[in-house]
Design an enzyme around this catalytic site. Structure first.
Site, PDB file in Angstrom:
ATOM      1  N   ILE A  10      19.283  28.613  41.316  1.00 19.12           N
ATOM      2  CA  ILE A  10      18.783  27.757  42.390  1.00 19.12           C
ATOM      3  C   ILE A  10      19.400  28.220  43.696  1.00 19.12           C
ATOM      4  CG2 ILE A  10      18.993  25.434  43.361  1.00 19.12           C
ATOM      5  CD1 ILE A  10      16.882  25.404  41.361  1.00 19.12           C
ATOM      6  N   CYS A  59      13.456  31.132  39.795  1.00 20.62           N
ATOM      7  CA  CYS A  59      14.818  30.610  39.648  1.00 20.62           C
ATOM      8  C   CYS A  59      14.885  29.458  38.651  1.00 20.62           C
ATOM      9  CB  CYS A  59      15.359  30.147  41.002  1.00 20.62           C
ATOM     10  SG  CYS A  59      14.431  28.792  41.734  1.00 20.62           S
ATOM     11  N   CYS A  60      16.104  29.231  38.159  1.00 16.44           N
ATOM     12  CA  CYS A  60      16.458  28.030  37.397  1.00 16.44           C
ATOM     13  C   CYS A  60      17.929  27.766  37.727  1.00 16.44           C
ATOM     14  CB  CYS A  60      16.215  28.202  35.905  1.00 16.44           C
ATOM     15  SG  CYS A  60      17.095  29.579  35.138  1.00 16.44           S
ATOM     16  N   ALA A  61      18.604  26.923  36.973  1.00 17.12           N
ATOM     17  CA  ALA A  61      19.970  26.545  37.329  1.00 17.12           C
ATOM     18  C   ALA A  61      20.904  27.755  37.428  1.00 17.12           C
ATOM     19  CB  ALA A  61      20.515  25.544  36.318  1.00 17.12           C
ATOM     20  N   SER A 114      14.130  31.019  33.942  1.00 11.44           N
ATOM     21  CA  SER A 114      13.480  31.883  34.934  1.00 11.44           C
ATOM     22  C   SER A 114      13.290  33.300  34.397  1.00 11.44           C
ATOM     23  CB  SER A 114      14.299  31.902  36.227  1.00 11.44           C
ATOM     24  OG  SER A 114      15.658  32.205  35.954  1.00 11.44           O
TER      25      SER A 114
END
Length: 445
Positions: free
Chosen positions: A315, A380-382, A388
């Protein structure tokens, strides 16, 4: 014109029906809870020593009473059937939840208010005519205030909105300065109010109406154990440990999300953020997840170029968005917000530590293929490790940039070494890829 008038009259009739029914239910249930608690001998109080220094401000009975006017006007101000239904369901839910709490965990106010004269004294006398020193936590006054505050904030603009905020703050303060509630009742009331807004959101499906049932038993159990632990510590140590009840509510909601509700329970909006009520409910979890994302990635670059303008990362921060100038973002994180972004933002929320479904792989791959030619694209992801990465792998397969799954994984892993593709995710990707090959559903890149 007649149809418009008829529709208006019909909506007005519904408003008055809701208002009358809610008023009857309010006074009936509230008075019953007061009476029932007054017959019990085991009613205690939750009060901190510092609360004895809270002054009694007789004038604050005016903002305290004003919530009754706000309550009725709110129902009469709504402009559509949907808004009326949402508002009234929130108010009804607040009443039901608070009354249940009053009956199961009865508390009483422990300060003795002196006799007051003048207008303030008259207003207090009227209030005491039907109210008793019971029905304490969660404060129904605060619960209703949270719901009404959020409602009116969507109607008022400019200076009127600031006036609204000041007046609502006075109402919130008045529950203490009229000696109607102890402090413990206030945060618990805020929590119930936020829960009612979460239960009946302005946009999207209500969590209780979601039938997807993801049933992630392991992670649901983990968060349920965290709920049980934090709740037990709060009750056992009491005093300031009661703040852990906030954590316990948060963990319980997350557990429910993994077991029943899915990503709808987080209610991440299409701009990548969360509304204030959801943020308050989940704040301990959000903070924990943000810290976790930074601890796991502090040695890594925020983003890595995979190929053809497609970047993989966590992120993004404001600094990342300012320096990398992405034209589009594909966000697969359900539990963390992103900073303000002016480009094309696409949200495909996936629960942490869970695989993408075949449908999500297809959706993510198509969105990536739609935007990557227009400029730099961030997926994106965490952490930028799994969800992602899976989306980009799906895109590589969909556009024939990789001839098989192992090659696609290797291409991504070569540029971001920390990616993790679980065995379950590999099976889902492989099944999806075979469907593409069988149906010749490749797309042009």
């Amino acid at each position: 014109m007649d149809k418009v008038k008829l529709g208006f009259n019909k909506l007005t009739i519904y408003k008055f029906i809701w208002l009358i029914c809610l008023a009857i239910f309010f006074f009936t249930s509230y008075n019953f809870a007061n009476w029932f608690t007054s017959t019990r001998s085991d009613v205690g109080s939750i009060v901190f020593k510092w609360e004895h220094s809270i002054p009694l401000w007789p004038w604050s009975i005016v903002p305290y009473w004003s919530i009754d006017l706000m309550y009725g006007l709110a129902i009469l101000l709504v402009c559509s059937y949907r808004d009326l239904k949402i508002l009234c369901l929130r108010l009804l839910s607040a009443q039901i939840i608070c009354i249940i709490c009053f009956l199961i965990f009865p508390l009483k106010f422990s300060f003795e208010r002196p006799t007051l004269d003048g207008l303030s004294g008259l207003l207090f006398d009227i209030l005491m005519g039907f109210d008793k020193p019971f029905n304490q936590a969660p404060s129904l006054h605060i619960t209703l205030l949270v719901i009404l505050w959020q409602f009116y904030a969507s109607y008022f603009r400019n200076v009127w909105r600031y006036i609204l905020h000041i007046w609502c703050l006075l109402i919130a303060l008045s529950v203490l300065t009229t000696w109607q509630h102890h402090f413990f009742d206030v945060p618990t009331g805020i929590g119930v109010g936020c829960f009612c807004i979460w239960l009946w959101p302005d946009e999207g499906l209500s969590p209780i109406k979601n039938y997807q049932l993801p049933k992630q038993y392991i992670w649901s159990s983990v968060y349920f154990l965290l709920f049980a632990l934090s709740f037990s510590i709060a009750i056992y140590f009491y005093s300031w440990a009661l703040w852990l009840l906030w954590f316990s509510v948060t963990f319980l909601l997350v557990s429910v999300n993994y077991l029943l509700v899915g990503t709808i329970g987080f209610q991440k909006q299409t701009n990548g953020n969360f509304n204030l009520a959801v943020t308050i409910l989940y704040l301990p979890y959000f903070v924990i997840m943000w810290i976790n994302s930074r601890l796991w990635t502090f040695k890594n670059k925020p983003v890595d170029l995979i190929c053809d303008n497609v970047y993989l990362g966590k992120i993004p921060s404001n600094n990342t968005l300012c320096t990398d100038h992405f034209s589009a973002i594909v966000d697969l994180c359900a539990e963390l917000p992103i900073p303000h972004f002016n480009g094309h933002y696409n949200l495909i929320p996936v629960l942490d530590m869970t695989p993408l479904t075949i449908e999500q792989c297809q959706q993510a791959a198509e969105i990536i293929n739609q935007h990557y030619k227009k400029g730099k694209l961030l997926v994106c992801c965490a952490l930028g490790y799994s969800r992602s990465a899976t989306a980009i792998i799906a895109w590589l397969l969909l556009t024939k940039r990789a001839s098989n799954l192992d090659e696609a994984i290797s291409m991504v892993k070569e540029r971001r070494h920390t990616i993790v593709i679980t065995a379950k995710q590999r099976i889902i990707l492989l099944d999806w890829f075979l469907q593409i090959k069988k149906g010749s559903q490749y797309v042009k890149s």
